[in-house]
Design a protein around this motif. Structure first.
Motif, PDB file in Angstrom:
ATOM      1  N   VAL A 164       0.773  -1.323   0.052  1.00  9.85           N
ATOM      2  CA  VAL A 164       0.190   0.082   0.106  1.00  9.85           C
ATOM      3  C   VAL A 164       0.768   1.368  -0.044  1.00  9.85           C
ATOM      4  O   VAL A 164       0.276   2.276  -0.068  1.00  9.85           O
ATOM      5  CB  VAL A 164      -0.994   0.021   1.273  1.00  9.85           C
ATOM      6  CG1 VAL A 164      -1.964  -1.241   1.328  1.00  9.85           C
ATOM      7  CG2 VAL A 164      -0.286  -0.066   2.585  1.00  9.85           C
ATOM      8  N   TRP A 165       2.283   1.101   0.222  1.00 11.04           N
ATOM      9  CA  TRP A 165       2.991   2.418   0.153  1.00 11.04           C
ATOM     10  C   TRP A 165       2.858   3.017  -1.007  1.00 11.04           C
ATOM     11  O   TRP A 165       3.228   2.524  -2.265  1.00 11.04           O
ATOM     12  CB  TRP A 165       4.213   1.928   0.691  1.00 11.04           C
ATOM     13  CG  TRP A 165       5.129   3.062   1.006  1.00 11.04           C
ATOM     14  CD1 TRP A 165       6.078   3.995   0.333  1.00 11.04           C
ATOM     15  CD2 TRP A 165       5.470   3.920   2.311  1.00 11.04           C
ATOM     16  NE1 TRP A 165       6.424   5.079   0.861  1.00 11.04           N
ATOM     17  CE2 TRP A 165       6.279   4.829   2.236  1.00 11.04           C
ATOM     18  CE3 TRP A 165       4.970   3.406   3.750  1.00 11.04           C
ATOM     19  CZ2 TRP A 165       6.721   5.639   3.371  1.00 11.04           C
ATOM     20  CZ3 TRP A 165       5.598   3.983   4.637  1.00 11.04           C
ATOM     21  CH2 TRP A 165       6.229   5.180   4.735  1.00 11.04           C
ATOM     22  N   PRO A 166       2.783   4.446  -1.136  1.00 11.36           N
ATOM     23  CA  PRO A 166       2.529   5.360  -2.308  1.00 11.36           C
ATOM     24  C   PRO A 166       4.035   5.493  -2.965  1.00 11.36           C
ATOM     25  O   PRO A 166       4.757   5.749  -2.110  1.00 11.36           O
ATOM     26  CB  PRO A 166       2.049   6.536  -1.680  1.00 11.36           C
ATOM     27  CG  PRO A 166       2.484   6.785  -0.504  1.00 11.36           C
ATOM     28  CD  PRO A 166       2.406   5.331   0.220  1.00 11.36           C
ATOM     29  N   LEU A 167       4.226   4.961  -3.963  1.00 10.82           N
ATOM     30  CA  LEU A 167       5.746   5.044  -4.946  1.00 10.82           C
ATOM     31  C   LEU A 167       5.608   6.209  -5.730  1.00 10.82           C
ATOM     32  O   LEU A 167       6.415   6.185  -6.885  1.00 10.82           O
ATOM     33  CB  LEU A 167       5.691   3.830  -5.593  1.00 10.82           C
ATOM     34  CG  LEU A 167       6.152   2.665  -4.762  1.00 10.82           C
ATOM     35  CD1 LEU A 167       6.458   1.261  -5.378  1.00 10.82           C
ATOM     36  CD2 LEU A 167       7.286   2.954  -3.660  1.00 10.82           C
ATOM     37  N   ASN A 168       4.900   7.373  -5.303  1.00 13.51           N
ATOM     38  CA  ASN A 168       5.126   8.821  -6.100  1.00 13.51           C
ATOM     39  C   ASN A 168       6.252   9.305  -5.366  1.00 13.51           C
ATOM     40  O   ASN A 168       7.064   8.850  -4.522  1.00 13.51           O
ATOM     41  CB  ASN A 168       3.870   9.583  -5.914  1.00 13.51           C
ATOM     42  CG  ASN A 168       3.508   9.589  -4.355  1.00 13.51           C
ATOM     43  OD1 ASN A 168       4.525   9.519  -3.348  1.00 13.51           O
ATOM     44  ND2 ASN A 168       2.121  10.223  -4.145  1.00 13.51           N
ATOM     45  N   ASP A 169       6.723  10.344  -5.855  1.00 17.08           N
ATOM     46  CA  ASP A 169       7.962  10.793  -5.496  1.00 17.08           C
ATOM     47  C   ASP A 169       8.108  11.201  -3.884  1.00 17.08           C
ATOM     48  O   ASP A 169       9.054  11.033  -3.426  1.00 17.08           O
ATOM     49  CB  ASP A 169       8.295  12.328  -6.453  1.00 17.08           C
ATOM     50  CG  ASP A 169       8.890  12.019  -7.917  1.00 17.08           C
ATOM     51  OD1 ASP A 169       8.691  10.918  -8.190  1.00 17.08           O
ATOM     52  OD2 ASP A 169       9.132  12.848  -8.602  1.00 17.08           O
ATOM     53  N   THR A 170       6.918  11.835  -3.683  1.00 14.21           N
ATOM     54  CA  THR A 170       7.000  11.806  -1.964  1.00 14.21           C
ATOM     55  C   THR A 170       7.236  10.565  -1.312  1.00 14.21           C
ATOM     56  O   THR A 170       7.771  10.781  -0.174  1.00 14.21           O
ATOM     57  CB  THR A 170       5.582  12.575  -1.777  1.00 14.21           C
ATOM     58  OG1 THR A 170       5.498  13.792  -2.531  1.00 14.21           O
ATOM     59  CG2 THR A 170       5.494  12.816  -0.395  1.00 14.21           C
ATOM     60  N   ILE A 197       8.508   7.688  -2.121  1.00 10.12           N
ATOM     61  CA  ILE A 197       9.836   7.504  -2.379  1.00 10.12           C
ATOM     62  C   ILE A 197      11.041   8.263  -1.566  1.00 10.12           C
ATOM     63  O   ILE A 197      11.543   7.740  -0.829  1.00 10.12           O
ATOM     64  CB  ILE A 197      10.285   7.374  -3.946  1.00 10.12           C
ATOM     65  CG1 ILE A 197       9.554   6.520  -4.614  1.00 10.12           C
ATOM     66  CG2 ILE A 197      11.907   7.310  -4.089  1.00 10.12           C
ATOM     67  CD1 ILE A 197       9.623   6.559  -6.191  1.00 10.12           C
ATOM     68  N   ARG A 198      10.752   9.551  -1.320  1.00 10.67           N
ATOM     69  CA  ARG A 198      11.452  10.509  -0.563  1.00 10.67           C
ATOM     70  C   ARG A 198      11.313  10.080   0.845  1.00 10.67           C
ATOM     71  O   ARG A 198      12.424   9.979   1.673  1.00 10.67           O
ATOM     72  CB  ARG A 198      11.426  11.985  -0.632  1.00 10.67           C
ATOM     73  CG  ARG A 198      11.556  12.392  -2.014  1.00 10.67           C
ATOM     74  CD  ARG A 198      11.599  13.948  -2.059  1.00 10.67           C
ATOM     75  NE  ARG A 198      11.980  14.583  -3.197  1.00 10.67           N
ATOM     76  CZ  ARG A 198      11.343  14.922  -4.498  1.00 10.67           C
ATOM     77  NH1 ARG A 198       9.949  14.567  -4.189  1.00 10.67           N
ATOM     78  NH2 ARG A 198      11.659  15.423  -5.539  1.00 10.67           N
ATOM     79  N   ALA A 199      10.246   9.698   1.273  1.00 13.18           N
ATOM     80  CA  ALA A 199       9.689   9.029   2.606  1.00 13.18           C
ATOM     81  C   ALA A 199      10.806   7.767   3.051  1.00 13.18           C
ATOM     82  O   ALA A 199      11.188   7.836   4.032  1.00 13.18           O
ATOM     83  CB  ALA A 199       8.520   9.052   2.937  1.00 13.18           C
ATOM     84  N   LEU A 200      10.495   7.122   2.037  1.00 14.02           N
ATOM     85  CA  LEU A 200      11.522   5.741   2.237  1.00 14.02           C
ATOM     86  C   LEU A 200      12.757   6.020   2.397  1.00 14.02           C
ATOM     87  O   LEU A 200      13.623   5.183   3.174  1.00 14.02           O
ATOM     88  CB  LEU A 200      11.385   4.741   1.193  1.00 14.02           C
ATOM     89  CG  LEU A 200       9.798   4.036   0.867  1.00 14.02           C
ATOM     90  CD1 LEU A 200       9.640   3.302  -0.369  1.00 14.02           C
ATOM     91  CD2 LEU A 200       9.708   3.092   1.995  1.00 14.02           C
TER      92      LEU A 200
END
Length: 337
Positions: free
Chosen positions: A48-54, A56-59
């Motif tokens: 469910v983790w969003p793989l938009n740029d935001t 990915i930056r959080a990851l």
């Protein structure tokens, strides 16, 4: 082969005499718990983790957190560059006095070309440096959301070329990595052969990401992975073509001439997404006359050697890596003499 009390090991030779497929049929209690937690917590989170740029930056904040943990006292840690590519370097307190004398390891971290870094992989890279008694260079290559796979390959290869110029023995540079980092390490072998420069002395791949299109395989098989959901893989894959550098060479290691690969050590977790590809890769190299040692581990998660001291099997895998490297480099030295 080294074992512990939690591991029952069986080995068989394939039709290619140079290929050893070694099965580890048991798992420690800690590994079984880790396996269950991965299925119950980590895999649903990745799904469910969003793989938009935001997202990915959080990851990527994960690596920053791990970077606060110091390297063990058995190695000296420093930050440097190889051809403008940032590097964390780990130098052991002693020098190798065996077949590994003069060797250097270039390590490429995994993380799906999306997250992780030198910080998350500091345990395994410093462990390798201390156990092998050789310097280990951990490459901080560009990745999403800023750059795609082609750029990561470019950075890895640039670092390798520069390392050849400064290391004590260019004929003893070992390339290693886990998951997507192991793909990058293999691409170094491919590109070095294409450009006629010194090839790596050995290749180490922990859960090698063999094929950038693994999601096209039978989903009933690849969905059994305890950690990685196929849906998350497919979403990340859509961004891998992001520039600024295009991918050079093959998208799958199965498409590369086996002759470009040095002696190869592989680990794979049974039922992980890349298992079939890794076994096929090992057999392809063996059929091509390469020296290959592949270990298949039950009840482990993808790229488990990176967990280092957290699991007994992680320590065992790194120990087997050291045994393999001493064997193949020692055999080469004997041949040269």
């Amino acid at each position: 082969m080294g074992t512990d009390s939690a591991s029952v090991v069986s080995a068989r030779r394939t039709t290619a005499a140079s290929t050893a497929l070694i099965s580890h049929s048991e798992a420690s209690v800690r590994s079984r718990v880790n396996y269950v937690l991965a299925r119950l917590i980590a895999k649903p989170m990745y799904r469910v983790w969003p793989l938009n740029d935001t997202g990915i930056r959080a990851l990527n904040l994960l690596d920053g957190a791990f970077a606060l943990v110091p390297a063990p006292s058995t190695v000296v840690q420093s930050v440097t560059e190889l051809d403008s590519v940032p590097i964390e370097r780990y130098v052991p307190q002693r020098d190798a006095d065996d077949a590994l004398a003069g060797a250097t390891v270039l390590y490429l971290h995994g993380g799906g070309f999306t997250f992780c870094g030198a910080g998350t992989h500091r345990r395994v890279t410093s462990r390798l440096a201390g156990l092998l008694a050789v310097p280990v260079y951990s490459v901080i290559y560009r990745q999403l959301p800023f750059a795609g796979v082609g750029t990561a390959v470019h950075d890895a290869y640039a670092a390798y070329r520069r390392l050849l110029e400064i290391c004590p023995d260019p004929g003893k540079v070992i390339v290693a990595g886990d998951s997507s980092g192991a793909f990058l390490a293999a691409k170094i072998c491919e590109l070095a052969a294409a450009d006629g420069i010194a090839m790596p002395a050995a290749y180490i791949g922990y859960s090698t990401h063999v094929n950038l299109d693994v999601d096209l395989r039978d989903h009933a098989v690849i969905c059994r992975d305890a950690l990685m959901p196929v849906s998350a893989y497919t979403r990340a894959k859509q961004k891998w073509t992001r520039g600024p550098v295009d991918l050079r060479g093959a998208r799958s290691l199965l498409q590369i001439d086996p002759a470009v690969f040095p002696p190869t050590f592989l680990t794979v977790a049974a039922k992980e997404m890349f298992e079939a590809d890794i076994v096929e890769f090992a057999q392809l190299l063996g059929d091509g006359g390469r020296d290959v040692e592949a270990h298949v581990w039950q009840r482990q998660v993808h790229a488990f050697p990176v967990l280092d001291g957290l699991l007994p099997e992680s320590l065992q895998a790194v120990g087997l890596t050291a045994e393999f490297l001493r064997r193949v480099l020692g055999a080469r030295s004997s041949t040269a003499a």
